[in-house]
Design an enzyme around this catalytic site. Structure first.
Site, PDB file in Angstrom:
ATOM      1  N   GLU A   1       0.793  -1.231   0.000  1.00 45.18           N
ATOM      2  CA  GLU A   1       0.000   0.000   0.000  1.00 45.18           C
ATOM      3  C   GLU A   1       0.827   1.286   0.000  1.00 45.18           C
ATOM      4  O   GLU A   1       0.570   2.198   0.773  1.00 45.18           O
ATOM      5  CB  GLU A   1      -0.925   0.009   1.222  1.00 45.18           C
ATOM      6  CG  GLU A   1      -1.919  -1.127   1.213  1.00 45.18           C
ATOM      7  CD  GLU A   1      -2.840  -1.139   2.412  1.00 45.18           C
ATOM      8  OE1 GLU A   1      -4.048  -1.302   2.213  1.00 45.18           O
ATOM      9  OE2 GLU A   1      -2.346  -1.016   3.558  1.00 45.18           O
TER      10      GLU A   1
HETATM   11  C1  TNX Z   1      -4.648  -3.982   4.529  1.00 47.84           C
HETATM   12  S1  TNX Z   1      -3.068  -6.380   4.069  1.00 47.84           S
HETATM   13  C2  TNX Z   1      -3.381  -3.810   5.041  1.00 47.84           C
HETATM   14  C3  TNX Z   1      -3.217  -3.443   6.461  1.00 47.84           C
HETATM   15  C4  TNX Z   1      -4.529  -3.200   7.135  1.00 47.84           C
HETATM   16  C5  TNX Z   1      -5.533  -4.243   6.695  1.00 47.84           C
HETATM   17  C6  TNX Z   1      -6.849  -4.107   7.401  1.00 47.84           C
HETATM   18  C7  TNX Z   1      -1.966  -5.392   3.975  1.00 47.84           C
HETATM   19  C8  TNX Z   1      -0.751  -5.901   3.446  1.00 47.84           C
HETATM   20  N1  TNX Z   1      -2.228  -4.127   4.373  1.00 47.84           N
HETATM   21  O1  TNX Z   1      -2.386  -2.318   6.590  1.00 47.84           O
HETATM   22  O2  TNX Z   1      -4.327  -3.266   8.507  1.00 47.84           O
HETATM   23  O3  TNX Z   1      -5.745  -4.119   5.318  1.00 47.84           O
HETATM   24  O4  TNX Z   1      -7.697  -5.158   7.097  1.00 47.84           O
END
Ligand code: TNX
Length: 434
Positions: free
Chosen positions: A246
């Protein structure tokens, strides 16, 4: 039928798990792997196992003793896991969970034959691992959490203690330092990591994607080398997880170059890299692993990475994200990936999860518990159970041997065990009977 022992000491060396009326004997076989065989007979319990099969056999015997009552029926069990990576990720960055609770989590994971505890150690809201030589990280970004409450962090001794405790139960600890995004805790603690040289504000909240390190700043390279080097030094596994999910604040090319750099730093420290799915196109080494989670993204880069020889860990959010609510009435959790009820966490086939991914590229399965909404020990186990047992069975048992109906019936028996062990309050059966 054999009388069950009054005491079962699972810390004993392989070969003699119990004393009293039931003895366990057998020697580790020369074969590698996690296979084991248990035979319960009138004269005792015989165990034969591969070198990594002993903790699995011990966990099964403990289950037998706990679940069958005062006598154990004569039986034979021969088993081995479907996948070699059977993990659970706990996010201790958003809300902090310390060694005592993590040891309970390890015990639970070991009961269900998992072999990886992945600790998400850093994020925007907190930095949870002591790094000698960089005390500012835990001094400034240890003491708070995602809801503005008190945080905490693992000392290096805490961390190595967990590595040892888990190792004794056949579980490897994989630490994750999330880079270059999810890095506000670092940007808060280390001013030089910011382009204007000024500390970012501490962050309490649940937004994602807003923070990043910049590889062009002189402080960034040494910082990355120090923190990943320390994680590698603390040991626990042949892997270091670099996060890399992300990242919305870097151009795609810069991001992928950053990933390749992080992978090289990990290799220089003598470890293999694990990274979240977004990093797939930036990973250059065939011994790195990609962790799939977001079914909304184009799976192409993950499939291409598998074509270059990389293995894939499957954490598809609609099945394995234990921070998802089970239903609209669930008091905890999020719902961006839908509701993940017990059936959703059980009834899926890893081979059908990423269309086009060859089954041979699948290293295994990992459940993930993100903790934006999870604040207490009771919250944690309430979300883990009973769904963790479902994912463990997905990771352990072949598709043909699994049946939702049978599993749903077996889980009912386990609920009482969880209550007796204090994972669930007396009146609760976990998230699904709320
Ligand atoms: C996505 S899964 C994220 C996390 C969040 C989560 C909440 C991922 C690699 N990143 O930063 O906590 O969703 O469900």
């Amino acid at each position: 039928m054999i009388p069950a022992p009054s005491r079962l000491d699972l810390r004993d060396e392989p070969g003699y798990l119990v004393d009293g009326e039931v003895q366990v004997h057998g020697q580790p076989s020369a074969a590698t792997g996690e296979h084991y065989r248990i035979r319960v007979r009138a004269h005792g319990i015989e165990v034969d196992a591969g070198p990594a099969g002993w903790p699995r056999a011990r966990a099964v015997i403990a289950q037998l003793v706990a679940l069958t009552g005062p006598t154990i029926p004569a039986l034979d069990i021969t088993d081995q896991p479907r996948y070699r990576w059977r993990g659970l990720m706990i996010d201790i960055a958003r809300h902090y969970f310390g060694p005592e609770i993590l040891r309970e989590v390890i015990d639970l994971a070991a009961s269900y034959g998992l072999n990886v505890l992945h600790l998400h150690l850093t994020d925007d809201q907190g930095w949870r691992l002591q790094v000698p030589g960089r005390p500012e990280l835990t001094d400034h970004s240890g003491p708070h959490d995602a809801s503005g409450g008190a945080g905490g962090y693992l000392s290096t001794a805490d961390y190595t203690g967990l590595v040892r405790y888990a190792g004794e139960r056949g579980i490897a600890v994989i630490g994750e330092i999330d880079l270059p995004g999810h890095s506000n805790a670092a940007l808060h603690a280390v001013p030089e990591l910011n382009p204007d040289g000024r500390s970012a504000d501490a962050y309490a909240g649940t937004d994602v994607g807003f923070s990043t390190l910049e590889s062009s700043l002189p402080a960034t390279g040494p910082f990355v080398a120090d923190v990943l080097g320390e994680l590698a030094r603390l040991g626990g596994a042949e892997f270091v997880h670099i996060g890399a999910d992300e990242v919305q604040r870097l151009p795609a090319g810069d991001y992928l170059d950053f990933v390749a750099h992080l992978e090289q730093v990990v290799a220089d420290a003598g470890k293999r890299t694990v990274a979240w799915q977004e990093a797939a196109a930036g990973l250059c080494r065939p011994d790195s692993l990609v962790q799939f989670w977001d079914c909304r993204l184009d799976p192409g880069p993950v499939i291409d990475a598998a074509g270059r020889g990389l293995q894939v860990i499957l954490s598809p959010a609609p099945h394995t994200y234990l921070d998802m609510k089970t239903d609209p009435g669930c008091r905890l959790g999020q719902d961006w990936a839908g509701f993940v009820d017990l059936r959703a966490s059980y009834d899926w086939d890893p081979e059908q999860t990423v269309p086009g991914l060859p089954p041979s590229a699948i290293a295994g399965v990992e459940a993930a518990l993100w903790t934006e909404t999870i604040r207490t020990r009771d919250d944690l186990f309430d979300m883990l159970l009973p769904r963790l047992a479902a994912i463990a069975e997905v990771a352990w048992t072949s598709q043909q041997q699994r049946s939702w109906e049978q599993f749903a019936a077996r889980v009912q028996v386990h609920r009482q065990w969880w209550r007796e062990r204090g994972y669930l309050p007396d009146a609760s059966g976990g998230t699904l009977t709320a």
